[in-house]
Motif scaffolding. Structure first.
Motif, PDB file in Angstrom:
ATOM      1  N   GLY A   1      14.032  11.090  -5.186  1.00 54.95           N
ATOM      2  CA  GLY A   1      14.414  10.644  -3.848  1.00 54.95           C
ATOM      3  C   GLY A   1      14.367   9.134  -3.728  1.00 54.95           C
ATOM      4  O   GLY A   1      13.618   8.460  -4.427  1.00 54.95           O
ATOM      5  N   GLN A   2      15.178   8.597  -2.837  1.00 57.24           N
ATOM      6  CA  GLN A   2      15.207   7.156  -2.588  1.00 57.24           C
ATOM      7  C   GLN A   2      15.325   6.852  -1.093  1.00 57.24           C
ATOM      8  O   GLN A   2      15.506   5.695  -0.715  1.00 57.24           O
ATOM      9  CB  GLN A   2      16.405   6.520  -3.310  1.00 57.24           C
ATOM     10  CG  GLN A   2      16.338   6.587  -4.828  1.00 57.24           C
ATOM     11  CD  GLN A   2      15.315   5.628  -5.406  1.00 57.24           C
ATOM     12  OE1 GLN A   2      15.179   4.506  -4.949  1.00 57.24           O
ATOM     13  NE2 GLN A   2      14.598   6.071  -6.420  1.00 57.24           N
ATOM     14  N   SER A   3      15.187   7.851  -0.244  1.00 59.76           N
ATOM     15  CA  SER A   3      15.431   7.654   1.191  1.00 59.76           C
ATOM     16  C   SER A   3      14.210   7.141   1.939  1.00 59.76           C
ATOM     17  O   SER A   3      14.324   6.664   3.066  1.00 59.76           O
ATOM     18  CB  SER A   3      15.878   8.976   1.824  1.00 59.76           C
ATOM     19  OG  SER A   3      14.846   9.946   1.741  1.00 59.76           O
ATOM     20  N   GLY A   4      13.034   7.266   1.338  1.00 66.58           N
ATOM     21  CA  GLY A   4      11.813   6.821   2.005  1.00 66.58           C
ATOM     22  C   GLY A   4      11.137   7.901   2.818  1.00 66.58           C
ATOM     23  O   GLY A   4      10.267   7.599   3.641  1.00 66.58           O
ATOM     24  N   GLN A   5      11.505   9.149   2.608  1.00 65.58           N
ATOM     25  CA  GLN A   5      10.893  10.233   3.373  1.00 65.58           C
ATOM     26  C   GLN A   5       9.384  10.305   3.161  1.00 65.58           C
ATOM     27  O   GLN A   5       8.630  10.549   4.096  1.00 65.58           O
ATOM     28  CB  GLN A   5      11.540  11.569   3.011  1.00 65.58           C
ATOM     29  CG  GLN A   5      12.928  11.771   3.617  1.00 65.58           C
ATOM     30  CD  GLN A   5      13.486  13.147   3.297  1.00 65.58           C
ATOM     31  OE1 GLN A   5      13.278  13.668   2.212  1.00 65.58           O
ATOM     32  NE2 GLN A   5      14.204  13.727   4.244  1.00 65.58           N
TER      33      GLN A   5
ATOM     34  N   LEU B   1       0.816  -1.212   0.000  1.00 71.46           N
ATOM     35  CA  LEU B   1       0.000   0.000   0.000  1.00 71.46           C
ATOM     36  C   LEU B   1       0.855   1.270   0.000  1.00 71.46           C
ATOM     37  O   LEU B   1       0.364   2.350  -0.342  1.00 71.46           O
ATOM     38  CB  LEU B   1      -0.930   0.002   1.208  1.00 71.46           C
ATOM     39  CG  LEU B   1      -1.989  -1.105   1.221  1.00 71.46           C
ATOM     40  CD1 LEU B   1      -2.821  -1.046   2.506  1.00 71.46           C
ATOM     41  CD2 LEU B   1      -2.908  -0.990   0.011  1.00 71.46           C
ATOM     42  N   SER B   2       2.115   1.138   0.392  1.00 72.61           N
ATOM     43  CA  SER B   2       3.017   2.296   0.411  1.00 72.61           C
ATOM     44  C   SER B   2       3.693   2.535  -0.942  1.00 72.61           C
ATOM     45  O   SER B   2       4.374   3.554  -1.113  1.00 72.61           O
ATOM     46  CB  SER B   2       4.097   2.104   1.481  1.00 72.61           C
ATOM     47  OG  SER B   2       3.536   1.890   2.751  1.00 72.61           O
ATOM     48  N   LEU B   3       3.515   1.627  -1.876  1.00 77.40           N
ATOM     49  CA  LEU B   3       4.197   1.754  -3.169  1.00 77.40           C
ATOM     50  C   LEU B   3       3.886   3.058  -3.901  1.00 77.40           C
ATOM     51  O   LEU B   3       4.791   3.637  -4.516  1.00 77.40           O
ATOM     52  CB  LEU B   3       3.845   0.556  -4.051  1.00 77.40           C
ATOM     53  CG  LEU B   3       4.592  -0.752  -3.725  1.00 77.40           C
ATOM     54  CD1 LEU B   3       4.024  -1.917  -4.535  1.00 77.40           C
ATOM     55  CD2 LEU B   3       6.088  -0.586  -3.995  1.00 77.40           C
ATOM     56  N   PRO B   4       2.641   3.566  -3.863  1.00 75.62           N
ATOM     57  CA  PRO B   4       2.401   4.861  -4.533  1.00 75.62           C
ATOM     58  C   PRO B   4       3.262   5.995  -3.979  1.00 75.62           C
ATOM     59  O   PRO B   4       3.749   6.833  -4.747  1.00 75.62           O
ATOM     60  CB  PRO B   4       0.913   5.111  -4.280  1.00 75.62           C
ATOM     61  CG  PRO B   4       0.321   3.745  -4.127  1.00 75.62           C
ATOM     62  CD  PRO B   4       1.383   2.954  -3.425  1.00 75.62           C
ATOM     63  N   LEU B   5       3.469   6.026  -2.665  1.00 78.14           N
ATOM     64  CA  LEU B   5       4.320   7.061  -2.085  1.00 78.14           C
ATOM     65  C   LEU B   5       5.767   6.891  -2.530  1.00 78.14           C
ATOM     66  O   LEU B   5       6.470   7.869  -2.794  1.00 78.14           O
ATOM     67  CB  LEU B   5       4.238   7.001  -0.555  1.00 78.14           C
ATOM     68  CG  LEU B   5       2.901   7.410   0.069  1.00 78.14           C
ATOM     69  CD1 LEU B   5       2.920   7.190   1.578  1.00 78.14           C
ATOM     70  CD2 LEU B   5       2.591   8.864  -0.240  1.00 78.14           C
ATOM     71  N   TRP B   6       6.201   5.644  -2.627  1.00 73.63           N
ATOM     72  CA  TRP B   6       7.561   5.360  -3.103  1.00 73.63           C
ATOM     73  C   TRP B   6       7.705   5.792  -4.563  1.00 73.63           C
ATOM     74  O   TRP B   6       8.751   6.352  -4.956  1.00 73.63           O
ATOM     75  CB  TRP B   6       7.847   3.875  -2.942  1.00 73.63           C
ATOM     76  CG  TRP B   6       9.134   3.406  -3.553  1.00 73.63           C
ATOM     77  CD1 TRP B   6       9.287   2.632  -4.660  1.00 73.63           C
ATOM     78  CD2 TRP B   6      10.456   3.672  -3.081  1.00 73.63           C
ATOM     79  NE1 TRP B   6      10.617   2.403  -4.916  1.00 73.63           N
ATOM     80  CE2 TRP B   6      11.366   3.030  -3.951  1.00 73.63           C
ATOM     81  CE3 TRP B   6      10.967   4.396  -2.011  1.00 73.63           C
ATOM     82  CZ2 TRP B   6      12.733   3.098  -3.782  1.00 73.63           C
ATOM     83  CZ3 TRP B   6      12.349   4.456  -1.847  1.00 73.63           C
ATOM     84  CH2 TRP B   6      13.211   3.811  -2.719  1.00 73.63           C
ATOM     85  N   ALA B   7       6.676   5.554  -5.361  1.00 74.50           N
ATOM     86  CA  ALA B   7       6.720   5.942  -6.771  1.00 74.50           C
ATOM     87  C   ALA B   7       6.817   7.462  -6.918  1.00 74.50           C
ATOM     88  O   ALA B   7       7.591   7.974  -7.736  1.00 74.50           O
ATOM     89  CB  ALA B   7       5.484   5.408  -7.489  1.00 74.50           C
TER      90      ALA B   7
END
Length: 444
Positions: free
Chosen positions: A81-85, A68-74
């Motif tokens: 960014g790649q840090s997961g902020q 479910l967090s994949l959209p935020l990662w995208a």
């Protein structure tokens, strides 16, 4: 005719003030929460990264939160960014979205004022402010469970799905959901939680098959997952090996992990008048049964204390019914017998201090508890001077070191407390204690 009009105008102004506080509180949290991906959140985030790269993660935690967090990662990836902020804000988004969906059923069951005070209590008088700072699974599970209980009569399908998703995210809750489902069926012949239990079991089993193939293995009962061996007599043992009685006493009454100190409002249904106020709507019964079985389940686990974490980590869900109980006690003339208004006020203040403590300090100045391979960790569980709640009284509050935004949160809490105090005591001079106390002795 002027008095009724004046009374209505006062209610409208009070409602507007409470909505302003709700919105302001949300903005303050959004601007100051600064969530981080640490501890167990690192494992979940790594699973997300592996999913994004087309791999099947093998970690023991559910894949639901990473999926479910994949959209935020995208979105974060598109912005370079790649840090997961962005991913770290997942729980805050769930908190806002699902929290807003709880207002309508609470308003219909108890009233608009009770629903507003509930939202204020969840934001400013619960364990949520601390939990929102982490990318853990408890916020998602707790919010969806509460939504499922509230919608069990209104929309059985929605309730079934969201409850099943909540438990799939935390499979250890399957026994609690199953027993709560049985009680709900015996009490009301309602099968919603039974269906949710079956669906959660199917989803859990399917995830294990995807991860480990068929027949799947369960990583949750691994004999290799144990804590450090210390002077505590039942340390260093795996699985559900902890004595039930000692685990239960610790979860309920210990200074550093006890529900009595971190979620005091959950004990309000011990008052008959509160139970009478709740009797119009049944979901709270299922929620409390679920919470009690949840406590009994974790009482047997070797890590009942939730690891290196502030407060009773596994019981965040109980903050939600506790906030409802506080809201009812605040808005209605409940608990008035034998100084009940004072008791209600003390419970609200204590709950607000819990929220403030978790948001400002967490586990600051408790490094001694984890020194020498956690040999002294029991100090954080049982000794008042080392409890996260009261550690600032020993080590100092050091307000000058706290970010300004967090101080603003405390100022907002004080404003909420003034409004809540007005609601608690405004009827004291208008109602005879004998008349109000009669409610406490009447049958539901």
């Amino acid at each position: 005719m002027m008095k009724p009009c004046g009374a209505v105008a006062k209610k409208v102004r009070l409602a507007q003030l409470e909505w302003l506080l709700i919105i302001t509180g949300g903005v303050i949290l959004l601007l100051t929460v600064r969530p981080a991906i640490d501890s167990d959140g690192v494992v979940r985030f790594q699973s997300l990264v592996e999913l994004a790269s087309g791999q099947v993660p093998q970690g023991k935690f559910s894949l639901l939160l990473p999926v479910l967090s994949l959209p935020l990662w995208a979105i974060e990836s598109l912005l370079g960014g790649q840090s997961g902020q962005w991913v770290a804000y997942f729980n805050l988004m769930v908190f806002f979205v699902v929290g807003s969906l709880t207002y309508r059923p609470l308003r219909e069951d108890y009233g608009a004022a009770e629903a507003r005070i509930f939202l204020l209590m969840v934001m400013g008088a619960s364990m949520f402010p601390h939990h929102l700072q982490h990318y853990f699974g408890e916020v998602f599970t707790a919010m969806l469970l509460w939504l499922g209980f509230l919608y069990s009569r209104r929309s059985p399908r929605v309730s079934t799905v969201v409850t099943a998703l909540a438990v799939t995210n935390t499979p250890a809750l399957l026994p609690a959901l199953g027993i709560a489902a049985a009680v709900q069926w015996l009490w009301r012949r309602n099968t919603v939680l039974l269906q949710a239990t079956v669906l959660a079991g199917v989803l859990f089993f399917s995830e294990l098959v995807v991860k480990y193939g068929f027949p799947p293995q369960s990583p949750y009962l691994s004999a290799g997952e144990v804590g450090f061996k210390t002077l505590m007599p039942y340390s260093g043992q795996p699985g559900f090996s902890y004595p039930l009685m000692f685990g239960l006493l610790s979860i309920v009454l210990s200074f550093g992990k006890g529900l009595a100190f971190f979620i005091p409002g959950v004990f309000l249904p011990l008052s008959r008048s509160v139970r009478c106020a709740l009797s119009r709507s049944q979901p709270w019964r299922g929620a409390l049964v679920f919470g009690c079985v949840d406590v009994l389940t974790y009482s047997k686990w070797w890590a009942w204390y939730g690891g290196n974490f502030w407060g009773p980590r596994f019981f965040l869900f109980l903050s939600l019914p506790a906030s409802l109980f506080l809201a009812l006690a605040v808005v209605r003339p409940l608990l008035t017998k034998r100084g009940g208004r004072l008791i209600t006020s003390l419970l609200v203040v204590a709950s607000m201090y819990v929220a403030m403590n978790g948001y400002l300090y967490g586990q600051a100045n408790l490094e001694l508890c984890w020194a020498k391979n956690y040999q002294l960790e029991f100090l954080c569980w049982y000794v008042p001077e080392f409890s996260a709640l009261w550690r600032p009284f020993v080590a100092g509050f050091h307000m000058h070191t706290i970010p300004t935004g967090r101080i603003v949160f405390v100022a907002w809490q004080v404003t909420v407390l003034l409004v809540v105090g007005w609601r608690i005591f405004r009827s004291a001079w208008r109602e005879a204690d004998t008349d109000v106390s009669a409610m406490d002795d009447s049958s539901c």
